[in-house]
Design a protein around this motif. Structure first.
Motif, PDB file in Angstrom:
ATOM      1  N   SER A 179       5.314   9.340 -46.486  1.00 18.53           N
ATOM      2  CA  SER A 179       5.331   9.711 -47.907  1.00 18.53           C
ATOM      3  C   SER A 179       6.055  11.029 -48.164  1.00 18.53           C
ATOM      4  O   SER A 179       6.385  11.351 -49.301  1.00 18.53           O
ATOM      5  N   GLY A 180       6.234  11.834 -47.105  1.00 15.48           N
ATOM      6  CA  GLY A 180       6.871  13.131 -47.277  1.00 15.48           C
ATOM      7  C   GLY A 180       5.914  14.284 -47.509  1.00 15.48           C
ATOM      8  O   GLY A 180       6.349  15.415 -47.727  1.00 15.48           O
ATOM      9  N   LEU A 181       4.610  14.031 -47.458  1.00 18.70           N
ATOM     10  CA  LEU A 181       3.643  15.123 -47.625  1.00 18.70           C
ATOM     11  C   LEU A 181       3.432  15.904 -46.329  1.00 18.70           C
ATOM     12  O   LEU A 181       3.116  17.085 -46.349  1.00 18.70           O
ATOM     13  N   VAL A 182       3.607  15.207 -45.200  1.00 19.66           N
ATOM     14  CA  VAL A 182       3.392  15.803 -43.878  1.00 19.66           C
ATOM     15  C   VAL A 182       4.636  15.572 -43.036  1.00 19.66           C
ATOM     16  O   VAL A 182       5.336  14.576 -43.225  1.00 19.66           O
ATOM     17  N   ARG A 183       4.917  16.511 -42.140  1.00 22.71           N
ATOM     18  CA  ARG A 183       6.023  16.354 -41.179  1.00 22.71           C
ATOM     19  C   ARG A 183       5.435  16.181 -39.796  1.00 22.71           C
ATOM     20  O   ARG A 183       4.380  16.718 -39.489  1.00 22.71           O
ATOM     21  N   SER A 184       6.169  15.467 -38.963  1.00 20.94           N
ATOM     22  CA  SER A 184       5.720  15.321 -37.585  1.00 20.94           C
ATOM     23  C   SER A 184       6.814  15.803 -36.650  1.00 20.94           C
ATOM     24  O   SER A 184       7.994  15.789 -36.994  1.00 20.94           O
ATOM     25  N   GLN A 185       6.381  16.229 -35.487  1.00 20.68           N
ATOM     26  CA  GLN A 185       7.311  16.624 -34.438  1.00 20.68           C
ATOM     27  C   GLN A 185       6.904  15.865 -33.190  1.00 20.68           C
ATOM     28  O   GLN A 185       5.748  15.891 -32.793  1.00 20.68           O
ATOM     29  N   ARG A 186       7.847  15.172 -32.614  1.00 22.62           N
ATOM     30  CA  ARG A 186       7.562  14.357 -31.429  1.00 22.62           C
ATOM     31  C   ARG A 186       7.655  15.195 -30.162  1.00 22.62           C
ATOM     32  O   ARG A 186       8.166  16.287 -30.165  1.00 22.62           O
ATOM     33  N   GLY A 187       7.149  14.629 -29.097  1.00 17.82           N
ATOM     34  CA  GLY A 187       7.290  15.275 -27.796  1.00 17.82           C
ATOM     35  C   GLY A 187       6.011  15.929 -27.320  1.00 17.82           C
ATOM     36  O   GLY A 187       4.968  15.856 -27.968  1.00 17.82           O
ATOM     37  N   VAL A 188       6.135  16.605 -26.188  1.00 21.48           N
ATOM     38  CA  VAL A 188       4.992  17.245 -25.550  1.00 21.48           C
ATOM     39  C   VAL A 188       4.331  18.250 -26.493  1.00 21.48           C
ATOM     40  O   VAL A 188       3.118  18.357 -26.549  1.00 21.48           O
ATOM     41  N   LYS A 189       5.134  18.991 -27.214  1.00 18.31           N
ATOM     42  CA  LYS A 189       4.592  19.979 -28.145  1.00 18.31           C
ATOM     43  C   LYS A 189       4.581  19.436 -29.572  1.00 18.31           C
ATOM     44  O   LYS A 189       4.620  20.177 -30.534  1.00 18.31           O
ATOM     45  N   GLY A 190       4.518  18.124 -29.672  1.00 14.79           N
ATOM     46  CA  GLY A 190       4.545  17.468 -30.975  1.00 14.79           C
ATOM     47  C   GLY A 190       3.220  17.573 -31.705  1.00 14.79           C
ATOM     48  O   GLY A 190       2.191  17.900 -31.132  1.00 14.79           O
ATOM     49  N   GLY A 191       3.291  17.278 -32.977  1.00 18.51           N
ATOM     50  CA  GLY A 191       2.098  17.332 -33.817  1.00 18.51           C
ATOM     51  C   GLY A 191       2.493  17.222 -35.276  1.00 18.51           C
ATOM     52  O   GLY A 191       3.548  16.677 -35.602  1.00 18.51           O
ATOM     53  N   PHE A 192       1.663  17.795 -36.137  1.00 22.99           N
ATOM     54  CA  PHE A 192       1.841  17.633 -37.571  1.00 22.99           C
ATOM     55  C   PHE A 192       1.723  18.967 -38.293  1.00 22.99           C
ATOM     56  O   PHE A 192       1.047  19.881 -37.830  1.00 22.99           O
ATOM     57  N   MET A 193       2.387  19.037 -39.438  1.00 24.32           N
ATOM     58  CA  MET A 193       2.291  20.181 -40.340  1.00 24.32           C
ATOM     59  C   MET A 193       2.619  19.680 -41.747  1.00 24.32           C
ATOM     60  O   MET A 193       3.184  18.590 -41.899  1.00 24.32           O
ATOM     61  N   LEU A 194       2.257  20.440 -42.741  1.00 27.20           N
ATOM     62  CA  LEU A 194       2.601  20.050 -44.108  1.00 27.20           C
ATOM     63  C   LEU A 194       4.113  20.090 -44.280  1.00 27.20           C
ATOM     64  O   LEU A 194       4.783  20.948 -43.701  1.00 27.20           O
ATOM     65  N   ALA A 195       4.639  19.185 -45.081  1.00 28.32           N
ATOM     66  CA  ALA A 195       6.077  19.126 -45.323  1.00 28.32           C
ATOM     67  C   ALA A 195       6.489  19.995 -46.507  1.00 28.32           C
ATOM     68  O   ALA A 195       7.669  20.265 -46.696  1.00 28.32           O
ATOM     69  N   LYS A 196       5.511  20.417 -47.307  1.00 27.54           N
ATOM     70  CA  LYS A 196       5.792  21.309 -48.437  1.00 27.54           C
ATOM     71  C   LYS A 196       4.575  22.182 -48.679  1.00 27.54           C
ATOM     72  O   LYS A 196       3.500  21.907 -48.123  1.00 27.54           O
ATOM     73  N   PRO A 197       4.709  23.217 -49.475  1.00 26.99           N
ATOM     74  CA  PRO A 197       3.573  24.118 -49.694  1.00 26.99           C
ATOM     75  C   PRO A 197       2.346  23.381 -50.242  1.00 26.99           C
ATOM     76  O   PRO A 197       2.471  22.472 -51.068  1.00 26.99           O
ATOM     77  N   ALA A 198       1.178  23.801 -49.791  1.00 32.43           N
ATOM     78  CA  ALA A 198      -0.078  23.182 -50.227  1.00 32.43           C
ATOM     79  C   ALA A 198      -0.269  23.308 -51.735  1.00 32.43           C
ATOM     80  O   ALA A 198      -0.956  22.491 -52.344  1.00 32.43           O
ATOM     81  N   SER A 199       0.345  24.305 -52.334  1.00 29.20           N
ATOM     82  CA  SER A 199       0.245  24.486 -53.786  1.00 29.20           C
ATOM     83  C   SER A 199       1.023  23.407 -54.545  1.00 29.20           C
ATOM     84  O   SER A 199       0.838  23.234 -55.746  1.00 29.20           O
ATOM     85  N   GLN A 200       1.876  22.678 -53.840  1.00 28.19           N
ATOM     86  CA  GLN A 200       2.671  21.615 -54.465  1.00 28.19           C
ATOM     87  C   GLN A 200       2.154  20.212 -54.126  1.00 28.19           C
ATOM     88  O   GLN A 200       2.776  19.214 -54.474  1.00 28.19           O
ATOM     89  N   ILE A 201       1.022  20.141 -53.450  1.00 32.49           N
ATOM     90  CA  ILE A 201       0.408  18.859 -53.095  1.00 32.49           C
ATOM     91  C   ILE A 201      -0.927  18.775 -53.817  1.00 32.49           C
ATOM     92  O   ILE A 201      -1.728  19.709 -53.741  1.00 32.49           O
ATOM     93  N   THR A 202      -1.165  17.667 -54.507  1.00 27.14           N
ATOM     94  CA  THR A 202      -2.435  17.507 -55.223  1.00 27.14           C
ATOM     95  C   THR A 202      -3.330  16.500 -54.516  1.00 27.14           C
ATOM     96  O   THR A 202      -2.872  15.697 -53.690  1.00 27.14           O
ATOM     97  N   LEU A 203      -4.577  16.547 -54.881  1.00 21.71           N
ATOM     98  CA  LEU A 203      -5.539  15.585 -54.368  1.00 21.71           C
ATOM     99  C   LEU A 203      -5.090  14.164 -54.728  1.00 21.71           C
ATOM    100  O   LEU A 203      -5.175  13.247 -53.917  1.00 21.71           O
TER     101      LEU A 203
END
Length: 152
Positions: A53-77
């Motif tokens: 959806s574009g709300l979260v970004r992922s990074q693959r690999g050994v050090k992979g994981g997740f982070m928000l794709a945009k500021p939390a102030s721009q994401i609503t419930l």
């Protein structure tokens, strides 16, 4: 009964957890799963929906994981719930005109419409950043209460 599914609840928890971490920090799915009491496979599935959806970004690999794709102030419930649950409707007559053959003369239809509009306004006005701040304030308040209870 209309109710948020477990997937919707987990999606909200995961996004709030990501938002509460330092900006740009990559968080492992296992950490999200464990800290938010979400089964790991279910967390992975929900996080992939949020990535798509574009709300979260992922990074693959050994050090992979997740982070928000945009500021939390721009994401609503509302954004998070609709990604995981799909469009929110209190009643089928609100999906589109003509979905219910009674919507032109139903005395309850205007009430459903008003309730739907207010629900969307509330969910759309609740930012993830605001929810993180509310959580921090609650933790601080609860921590103080817990300390008071421990004193003899």
């Amino acid at each position: 009964m209309m109710q948020l599914t477990r997937a919707g609840e987990y999606g909200v928890r995961a996004v709030i957890y990501l938002a509460a971490r330092p900006e740009g920090k990559i968080i492992f799915v296992g950490e999200i799963s464990e800290s938010q009491d979400i089964p790991k496979s279910f967390a992975s599935k929900i996080l992939q929906m949020l990535v798509k959806s574009g709300l979260v970004r992922s990074q693959r690999g050994v050090k992979g994981g997740f982070m928000l794709a945009k500021p939390a102030s721009q994401i609503t419930l509302r954004d998070v719930i609709e990604v995981v649950e799909g469009p929110i409707f209190l009643n089928q007559c609100l999906i589109k005109k003509g979905e219910c053959p009674r919507d032109d003369f139903c005395p309850v239809h205007p009430v459903w419409r008003e309730a739907q509009d207010k629900l969307m306004e509330i969910l759309g006005g609740a930012t993830i950043a605001g929810l993180v701040e509310n959580g921090k304030a609650l933790e601080k308040r609860m921590g103080k209460q817990a300390l008071r209870k421990k004193k003899p």
